[in-house]
Every structure is written in C-alpha cells, then in structure tokens.
Design a protein around this motif. Sequence first.
Motif, PDB file in Angstrom:
ATOM      1  N   ILE A  43      36.873  54.359  62.271  1.00 14.96           N
ATOM      2  CA  ILE A  43      37.600  55.000  61.163  1.00 14.96           C
ATOM      3  C   ILE A  43      38.067  53.888  60.241  1.00 14.96           C
ATOM      4  CG2 ILE A  43      39.423  56.611  60.520  1.00 14.96           C
ATOM      5  CD1 ILE A  43      39.511  57.483  63.477  1.00 14.96           C
ATOM      6  N   ARG A  44      37.575  53.900  59.013  1.00 15.72           N
ATOM      7  CA  ARG A  44      37.876  52.805  58.086  1.00 15.72           C
ATOM      8  C   ARG A  44      38.287  53.364  56.731  1.00 15.72           C
ATOM      9  NH1 ARG A  44      35.450  46.935  57.269  1.00 15.72           N
ATOM     10  NH2 ARG A  44      36.284  46.513  55.201  1.00 15.72           N
ATOM     11  N   ASN A  45      39.278  52.692  56.138  1.00 16.42           N
ATOM     12  CA  ASN A  45      39.722  53.072  54.800  1.00 16.42           C
ATOM     13  C   ASN A  45      40.218  51.819  54.087  1.00 16.42           C
ATOM     14  OD1 ASN A  45      40.527  54.429  52.509  1.00 16.42           O
ATOM     15  ND2 ASN A  45      42.332  55.360  53.444  1.00 16.42           N
ATOM     16  N   GLY A  46      39.298  51.122  53.449  1.00 17.31           N
ATOM     17  CA  GLY A  46      39.659  49.956  52.659  1.00 17.31           C
ATOM     18  C   GLY A  46      40.147  48.788  53.496  1.00 17.31           C
ATOM     19  N   ASP A  47      40.929  47.939  52.842  1.00 14.77           N
ATOM     20  CA  ASP A  47      41.456  46.745  53.498  1.00 14.77           C
ATOM     21  C   ASP A  47      42.710  47.081  54.295  1.00 14.77           C
ATOM     22  OD1 ASP A  47      39.449  45.194  52.360  1.00 14.77           O
ATOM     23  OD2 ASP A  47      40.642  44.792  50.549  1.00 14.77           O
ATOM     24  N   GLY A  48      42.947  46.282  55.320  1.00 18.94           N
ATOM     25  CA  GLY A  48      44.132  46.484  56.146  1.00 18.94           C
ATOM     26  C   GLY A  48      43.904  45.936  57.539  1.00 18.94           C
ATOM     27  N   PRO A  49      44.811  46.227  58.443  1.00 14.78           N
ATOM     28  CA  PRO A  49      44.691  45.715  59.809  1.00 14.78           C
ATOM     29  C   PRO A  49      43.429  46.242  60.503  1.00 14.78           C
ATOM     30  CG  PRO A  49      46.896  46.562  59.390  1.00 14.78           C
ATOM     31  CD  PRO A  49      46.051  46.987  58.237  1.00 14.78           C
TER      32      PRO A  49
END
Length: 334
Positions: A43-49
């Motif tokens: 599950i990915r949504n842009g930049d982040g941890p």
Amino acid sequence: MSASPIATDIDFNRDGKQMGYLRLPHSVHRSAYGWIPFPIACIRNGDGPVMFLSAGVHGDEYEGQIALSRLIQDIDVKDVRGRIIILPMANFPAGVAGLRVSPIDDVNLNRSFPGDPAGTPTQIIAHYIETVLMPGTDLHIDMHSGGSSLFYLPCVMPDWAANCVMPQARIAELCRLFGAPYQITFDEDKEGRYISAAATRLGIASIGAELGGGGRLTGAYADIAYWGILRIMRAMGAYAGSLDHAPAPAETLVLPVKANQFAYAMDGGVLEHLVALGDRIADGARVALIHHPETPGLAPTPVQAIKGGLVVCQRAMGRVERGDCIGHWGGPSA
C-alpha cells in the motif's frame, strides 16, 4: 550471491493498494511447472515512512496472520503516507499446514536468515525478505505467538542494535503505543538467524510481539496486534486514518528474560503446571510435575525454576519429552 528466483507482479514503487503473491518456482510430482504462492500486499501513497509488517514466520502462529489480513482489508490508500509492505504468511507452506516449520523442507524460517537464493524454499524466502523487502525500511514489525507448543501472555518485544538509525528511546515509546500489557526482551540472538536480526543487520528498527498460541487463535490478542500496529504507524506518520474506535493501550510492564528463567523437562511424561500465567514466582519454586503413567508406582518428576519472575509463557501440550521447554518468566522474582 545469485539473484533470487522469486518473481512477483507487485510493483513496490507504484502508488495504490496492490495485493498478490511472491511466486517461488517449485517443481514436484503433482505440479511440474508450479510455484509456491507467498501472499503479499503493498500500500503506497507518495513519499513518507516505509513500513514492513510480517507474520506467519511460524505457520502455527495465527494472531499476527489474522491481524495483518485485517489491515490489508481495512487500510485505505488515501490514509497512507509512504509505503507499507505486508507479508501475512511469511512461511506460506508452514501456514497452510499449521506447522512451525515448512513441510516442504522441514526448515524453521526464523532460524534461516540471511537465507540462500539457491537453497531450500524456506532459505530462499528468507533471502528475499532480507535483500528485497527489508532494505529501505524505516520500521519492521513482526508478529508471533507461542505456536502449537506454547502459550504467551500478550507481550511486545523491542529489538535494537548499536547500528540502528532509530534511537532506542523512540523504539521504547513505539512499544508502549503497541499497547500490550507486558514487554519482554531476550538475550541476544548471537547467530543472527532470526528475522529481527535481518533487520538489525540493515540498521532497521524492529518490534516484535508474542501473542497467545496453543495451536489456536485468541481473537482478543489479534485485536491487540491490529490496533497496536495502527497506533505505531500513526506515530510514525505512515497512517493518517481515524483511531476513534481504538482501545486505549494497556500500561506496559517491562520484564527482561534471562537464560536462567527458562524451565525444561528432564524426563518424558505428562506435564502438570503448578503455577499459572501471570503468577510471580520465587527463585527455586516448584513450577510443574511430570507424571509417568507408563511406569506404575513411579513418582512424578518435579520441575523447579532456577531464577523466578513473572510467568509469561507456558507449554500448551500435555506430553513432554526430555529437552522440551516447560515455560519461562521474566523480571524480578517474587
């Protein structure tokens, strides 16, 4: 070392929720061109941890498998910041067989790291986890239970090494947010064969848990894992969804576990526990009897604790053989 033979349709760099399989080629009598399907979600949504969640490293440990399966269903991609990789049945053959070790190669995944891409199926998945799924991760969370032979009170377990990029105090705070009533720490895995050792080799913070066991699912403990992981991901900035229905985390009692706080059977027979989970026992306390119904007139063999503490784990099976773990405790004696 050669590349992994595992393939997948999951694109770990693509936004959205993807669910599928890691495919390990496996040619056997019933399937000449088959493959072993290791379930996975990204599950990915842009930049982040970057989070990596694992369960089912031992196939007969169910609380984590269920908690991670629920998270795959429930997490909406719009609430994610960064990337979450979820491996709910890390040793899939062991999971479908309900066994601690794989029925294919009789290998324990949690004693197989760093793995071998040219080895047995369990060694191959260990190598893939350490070389493909883990690198770049900010936090690894791994769910366990006592499996078929043991039963644990709900415990969280921090794993920290000097090369870890996350401060030890931060890991301690995330363990508190997990919400289990107990925190245990074991003596170091000196051989580096556990999945947590794979994380620390890469400088990645790792948090584990022992939740229930006995060859069955304890739903309340799966709930602890589910909500605890969400609270940790929220604190990491990886999850922005609502936690309005989450229970308040339990106050956590820290219990270091030493090697002399384990008890083992020195004879075979039928096990009778004399103490209960949650009891605090003294040094030298009698904790169990091993009965010998196969030898009429033979008195039971007592089992004594060397060093006492709070009982957090006990054997779930009635029969024991010499060398079987009876249980263990942690923290100070009574």
